[in-house]
Design an enzyme around this catalytic site. Structure first.
Site, short mmCIF file in Angstrom:
data_model
loop_
_atom_site.label_atom_id
_atom_site.label_comp_id
_atom_site.label_asym_id
_atom_site.label_seq_id
_atom_site.Cartn_x
_atom_site.Cartn_y
_atom_site.Cartn_z
N ILE A 177 0.62 -19.99 -20.13
CA ILE A 177 -0.26 -18.93 -19.47
C ILE A 177 0.08 -18.68 -18.03
CG2 ILE A 177 -2.53 -17.59 -19.58
CD1 ILE A 177 -3.15 -19.75 -21.93
N CYS A 178 0.18 -17.59 -17.52
CA CYS A 178 0.46 -17.20 -16.18
C CYS A 178 -1.07 -16.69 -15.61
CB CYS A 178 1.26 -16.31 -16.02
SG CYS A 178 1.54 -15.99 -14.06
N LEU A 179 -1.93 -17.68 -15.38
CA LEU A 179 -3.16 -17.33 -14.76
C LEU A 179 -3.38 -18.28 -13.55
CD1 LEU A 179 -5.97 -16.08 -15.51
CD2 LEU A 179 -6.38 -17.97 -16.93
#
Length: 164
Positions: A87-89
């Site tokens: 996840i790109c968070l």
């Protein structure tokens, strides 16, 4: 062995059991508090509505000073999720602070379902469809929602076989 990370994770688990945010659940593996299984239910009024999306959270002894490694185990079509489920968070990277706990991590991921960030895409195809061809994006997301249900049915069937 009790370490600060393990004690903190037990507090996080207690909070999840007593006051779990709506649409998320998580618990450590029975034999390893450093590895958690989690589930996020797709929020209402989004293309992800009622999907059941499984995640894996892996902590190390630097938690809560360092974020866990979090990835979707369920298939996910989303601008901010890589093909491998990562996840790109920002809170899982450069904006992490020790005030985040398991509940806040999961609710932050859940909020991506409502508000994807196509400016920072992990999945360029999903980001492009989200921005330029919303109906195609919604169709692809709904396919992953249906797949999440099929995966749940398979998991339940496997559990039934294990009990026999």
């Amino acid at each position: 062995m009790s370490t600060p990370a393990r004690r903190r994770l037990m507090r996080d688990f207690k909070r999840m059991k007593e006051d779990s945010p709506p649409g998320v659940s998580a618990s450590p593996l029975p034999d390893n508090v450093m590895i958690w299984n989690a589930m996020i239910i797709g929020p209402a009024d989004t293309p992800y509505e009622d999907g059941t999306f499984r995640l894996l959270l892996e902590f190390d002894e630097e938690y809560p000073n360092k974020p866990p490694h979090v990835k979707f185990l369920s298939e996910m079509f989303h601008p901010n999720v890589y093909a491998n489920g990562e996840i790109c968070l920002d809170i899982l990277q450069n904006r992490w602070t020790p005030t985040y706990d398991v509940a806040s991590i999961l609710t932050s991921i859940q909020s991506l379902f409502n508000d994807p960030n196509p400016a920072s895409p992990a999945n360029v195809e999903a980001a492009t469809l989200f921005q330029d061809h919303k109906s195609q994006y919604v169709k692809r997301v709904k396919e992953t929602v249906e797949k999440s249900w099929e995966d749940d049915m398979e998991d339940m069937a496997d559990e039934d076989e294990d009990e026999e």
